[in-house]
Design a protein around this motif. Structure first.
Motif, mmCIF file in Angstrom:
data_model
loop_
_atom_site.group_PDB
_atom_site.id
_atom_site.type_symbol
_atom_site.label_atom_id
_atom_site.label_comp_id
_atom_site.label_asym_id
_atom_site.label_seq_id
_atom_site.Cartn_x
_atom_site.Cartn_y
_atom_site.Cartn_z
ATOM 1 N N PHE A 1 13.218 17.422 14.207
ATOM 2 C CA PHE A 1 12.911 18.685 14.865
ATOM 3 C C PHE A 1 13.895 18.529 16.035
ATOM 4 C CE2 PHE A 1 10.199 15.304 16.465
ATOM 5 C CZ PHE A 1 10.141 15.500 17.906
ATOM 6 N N ASN A 2 14.078 20.106 16.379
ATOM 7 C CA ASN A 2 15.067 20.196 17.625
ATOM 8 C C ASN A 2 14.567 20.969 18.762
ATOM 9 O OD1 ASN A 2 14.759 23.115 16.945
ATOM 10 N ND2 ASN A 2 16.532 22.757 15.436
ATOM 11 N N THR A 3 13.044 20.715 18.830
ATOM 12 C CA THR A 3 12.462 21.232 19.970
ATOM 13 C C THR A 3 12.014 20.132 20.624
ATOM 14 O OG1 THR A 3 10.440 21.346 18.505
ATOM 15 C CG2 THR A 3 11.422 23.411 18.604
ATOM 16 N N ALA A 4 11.065 20.500 21.856
ATOM 17 C CA ALA A 4 10.596 19.345 22.835
ATOM 18 C C ALA A 4 9.456 18.333 22.026
ATOM 19 C CB ALA A 4 9.961 20.061 24.109
ATOM 20 N N GLY A 5 8.845 18.898 20.939
ATOM 21 C CA GLY A 5 7.807 18.307 20.297
ATOM 22 C C GLY A 5 7.565 18.738 19.012
ATOM 23 N N MET A 6 6.939 17.914 18.168
ATOM 24 C CA MET A 6 6.366 18.383 17.114
ATOM 25 C C MET A 6 4.931 17.601 16.507
ATOM 26 S SD MET A 6 8.067 18.761 13.153
ATOM 27 C CE MET A 6 8.506 17.509 12.798
ATOM 28 N N TYR A 7 3.830 18.009 16.438
ATOM 29 C CA TYR A 7 2.770 17.371 15.906
ATOM 30 C C TYR A 7 2.809 16.691 14.652
ATOM 31 C CZ TYR A 7 0.443 20.159 19.775
ATOM 32 O OH TYR A 7 0.386 20.668 20.960
ATOM 33 N N ARG A 8 2.965 15.662 14.294
ATOM 34 C CA ARG A 8 3.309 14.932 13.096
ATOM 35 C C ARG A 8 2.576 13.677 12.727
ATOM 36 N NH1 ARG A 8 6.593 14.221 17.217
ATOM 37 N NH2 ARG A 8 8.215 12.435 17.380
ATOM 38 N N ALA A 9 2.497 13.322 11.754
ATOM 39 C CA ALA A 9 2.050 11.995 11.129
ATOM 40 C C ALA A 9 2.373 11.673 9.841
ATOM 41 C CB ALA A 9 0.292 12.095 11.391
ATOM 42 N N HIS A 10 2.296 10.263 9.666
ATOM 43 C CA HIS A 10 2.762 9.780 8.277
ATOM 44 C C HIS A 10 1.954 8.574 7.888
ATOM 45 C CE1 HIS A 10 5.558 6.630 6.223
ATOM 46 N NE2 HIS A 10 5.272 7.468 5.460
ATOM 47 N N MET A 11 1.757 8.471 6.576
ATOM 48 C CA MET A 11 0.964 7.301 6.204
ATOM 49 C C MET A 11 1.650 6.729 4.845
ATOM 50 S SD MET A 11 -2.881 6.791 6.168
ATOM 51 C CE MET A 11 -3.927 5.187 6.294
ATOM 52 N N ASN A 12 2.013 5.605 4.755
ATOM 53 C CA ASN A 12 2.591 5.090 3.536
ATOM 54 C C ASN A 12 1.664 4.494 2.560
ATOM 55 O OD1 ASN A 12 2.242 2.499 4.672
ATOM 56 N ND2 ASN A 12 4.246 2.136 5.235
ATOM 57 N N ALA A 13 2.133 3.653 1.333
ATOM 58 C CA ALA A 13 1.470 3.059 0.484
ATOM 59 C C ALA A 13 0.671 1.965 0.831
ATOM 60 C CB ALA A 13 2.262 2.765 -0.821
ATOM 61 N N THR A 14 1.170 1.273 2.229
ATOM 62 C CA THR A 14 0.194 0.198 2.240
ATOM 63 C C THR A 14 -0.870 0.502 3.561
ATOM 64 O OG1 THR A 14 2.136 -0.372 4.267
ATOM 65 C CG2 THR A 14 2.104 -1.221 2.147
ATOM 66 N N GLY A 15 -0.856 1.790 3.860
ATOM 67 C CA GLY A 15 -1.777 2.090 4.699
ATOM 68 C C GLY A 15 -1.294 2.236 6.261
ATOM 69 N N ASP A 16 -0.064 2.065 6.435
ATOM 70 C CA ASP A 16 0.241 2.047 7.995
ATOM 71 C C ASP A 16 0.414 3.809 8.355
ATOM 72 O OD1 ASP A 16 0.852 -0.530 7.895
ATOM 73 O OD2 ASP A 16 2.987 -0.257 6.849
ATOM 74 N N LEU A 17 -0.277 3.863 9.573
ATOM 75 C CA LEU A 17 -0.601 5.170 9.993
ATOM 76 C C LEU A 17 0.357 5.425 11.313
ATOM 77 C CD1 LEU A 17 -1.861 8.004 10.227
ATOM 78 C CD2 LEU A 17 -3.686 7.015 11.506
ATOM 79 N N ASP A 18 1.191 6.434 11.458
ATOM 80 C CA ASP A 18 2.353 6.677 12.521
ATOM 81 C C ASP A 18 1.811 8.202 12.810
ATOM 82 O OD1 ASP A 18 4.107 6.633 14.379
ATOM 83 O OD2 ASP A 18 5.666 7.174 12.952
ATOM 84 N N ILE A 19 1.411 8.448 14.259
ATOM 85 C CA ILE A 19 1.077 9.474 14.695
ATOM 86 C C ILE A 19 1.832 9.897 15.765
ATOM 87 C CG2 ILE A 19 -0.794 11.276 15.794
ATOM 88 C CD1 ILE A 19 -2.734 9.524 14.145
ATOM 89 N N LYS A 20 2.716 11.077 15.843
ATOM 90 C CA LYS A 20 3.558 11.201 17.076
ATOM 91 C C LYS A 20 3.307 12.801 17.355
ATOM 92 C CE LYS A 20 6.896 7.390 16.319
ATOM 93 N NZ LYS A 20 8.351 7.310 16.213
ATOM 94 N N ILE A 21 3.458 13.106 18.848
ATOM 95 C CA ILE A 21 3.490 14.474 19.259
ATOM 96 C C ILE A 21 4.739 14.650 19.886
ATOM 97 C CG2 ILE A 21 2.387 16.102 20.596
ATOM 98 C CD1 ILE A 21 -0.225 14.683 20.393
ATOM 99 N N TYR A 22 5.325 14.090 20.903
ATOM 100 C CA TYR A 22 6.322 14.264 21.761
ATOM 101 C C TYR A 22 7.492 13.715 20.985
ATOM 102 C CZ TYR A 22 2.264 14.803 24.566
ATOM 103 O OH TYR A 22 1.175 14.973 25.255
ATOM 104 N N LYS A 23 8.872 13.592 21.743
ATOM 105 C CA LYS A 23 10.155 13.176 21.196
ATOM 106 C C LYS A 23 10.033 11.899 20.645
ATOM 107 C CE LYS A 23 13.585 16.302 21.387
ATOM 108 N NZ LYS A 23 14.266 16.630 20.287
ATOM 109 N N ASN A 24 9.147 10.815 21.562
ATOM 110 C CA ASN A 24 9.213 9.516 21.075
ATOM 111 C C ASN A 24 8.029 8.905 20.815
ATOM 112 O OD1 ASN A 24 12.197 9.353 21.522
ATOM 113 N ND2 ASN A 24 11.946 9.309 23.977
ATOM 114 N N ASN A 25 6.903 9.845 21.084
ATOM 115 C CA ASN A 25 5.637 9.046 20.877
ATOM 116 C C ASN A 25 4.560 10.209 20.528
ATOM 117 O OD1 ASN A 25 4.704 10.306 23.278
ATOM 118 N ND2 ASN A 25 5.136 8.257 24.436
#
Length: 356
Positions: free
Chosen positions: A332-356
């Motif tokens: 994304f090229n904005t200040a933030g983006m609500y986003r999340a990802h989960m892979n086959a092993t169940g690792d969950l990654d949730i972020k809102i701002y540029k770096n977290n």
């Protein structure tokens, strides 16, 4: 000699009867899951001027919990052997039912004080797609997009016709008041007040539709891209569009190739941002095309399109995508983006701002 031949044939026939018969068309064969097959999904809840300083702790927690709920719901379907399209629909349903996002329950208001909903889906295996726009009574627009794809000969339906089709398919219909939220209504009032102020200072007494107040009032679109255990990709996007939109404006969310695209040969993409520019750039398809024709990675293609091509036109926003090998991009090229990802092993990654 005849007795010997007869005995040999008899033994062969008996052995043949005891041998298991492979049923090529059996469900077991069709659903054989390669042990090394990757799967996963990625979601977004909109991109825009999302800054830590403007977010209360309780609101941030609410967003993170809802992103987690949606991601885990889609991931469970994939882990249990469900399809990528089922996972995409389940994840988006949860966000559509939440007032936090600009989709379904939390949809923004048009200039006339109504809520007009758009959505689309695409199946990467068949390249089939379904889309709807301008509906006002369908509780979960993404379900209607799926119905258009699976149960009609069309790709896109709009307004009253789409609502009639939804009723015929037995989808949940609600009174338009269901989509009312005070937060979104007040956002509309603020923009209208600013327009009136602009009008008072305009010698020509003319208000430009795409004014700066509207520019940053379009975010909150939700979407999901998924890869299932069978190697099939799917993507979906759902939105209430742009606050204060007029003339039944339609953005990129229901446009196949702009807001949504999926192709098993490359990737699945869902977009969020300033729709007029995402349509002109054909963002979702362009990412897939760059991978197919130039041989670049998903991340390289996403970065090129979102960080260079879209800004060059004057637009902003972002995408989430997953490729045929399970690699994910959240660009994304904005200040933030609500986003999340989960892979086959169940690792969950949730972020809102540029770096977290």
């Amino acid at each position: 000699m005849k007795k010997l031949v007869f005995s040999i044939i008899s033994c062969f026939l008996i052995m043949s009867c005891d041998m298991p018969v492979k049923k090529e068309n059996s469900k077991e064969v069709e659903n054989t899951i390669p042990a090394d097959q990757k799967f996963g999904l990625v979601i977004h809840g909109g991109a825009g001027t999302i800054l830590k300083k403007n977010m209360t702790d309780s609101l941030e927690k609410a967003y993170r919990l809802k992103l987690e709920e949606a991601t885990k719901a889609g991931h469970k379907i994939l882990a249990d052997g469900g399809t990528s399209m089922e996972a995409v629909t389940a994840a988006i349903n949860i966000m559509e039912d939440s007032p936090l996002f600009n989709a379904g329950k939390g949809a923004v208001f048009t200039h006339d004080g109504t809520n007009e909903l758009d959505a689309s889906v695409m199946d990467g295996k068949t390249l089939n797609a379904g889309a709807i726009s301008g509906v006002t009574t369908v509780k979960n627009p993404i379900d209607l997009a799926v119905a258009v794809m699976d149960k009609s000969e069309h790709v896109m339906l709009s307004a009253k016709g789409a609502e009639q089709f939804a009723q015929e398919q037995g989808l949940e219909i609600v009174d338009p008041s269901y989509f009312y939220t005070e937060r979104r209504f007040q956002s509309l009032q603020k923009i209208i007040d600013k327009e009136k102020t602009q009008l008072d200072h305009d010698d020509d007494k003319k208000v430009v539709f795409m004014d700066p107040y509207i520019k940053d009032s379009k975010f909150g679109t939700v979407g999901c891209a998924a890869l299932d255990k069978y190697g099939n990709l799917a993507a979906g996007t759902s939105t209430g569009g742009m606050t204060n939109k007029r003339y039944n404006r339609i953005g990129d969310a229901p446009i196949i190739g702009s807001g949504t695209y999926a192709n098993n040969a490359t990737c699945a993409v869902s977009s969020t941002g300033w729709g007029e520019f995402f349509i002109r750039a054909q963002v979702a398809h362009d990412i897939s095309a760059m991978m197919e024709y130039k041989g670049v990675t998903l991340q390289e293609a996403a970065s090129e399109v979102i960080q260079k091509k879209v800004p060059a036109l004057g637009g902003d926003g972002g995408i989430v995508a997953i490729d045929k090998d399970g690699n994910v991009a959240m660009e994304f090229n904005t200040a933030g983006m609500y986003r999340a990802h989960m892979n086959a092993t169940g690792d969950l990654d949730i972020k809102i701002y540029k770096n977290n």
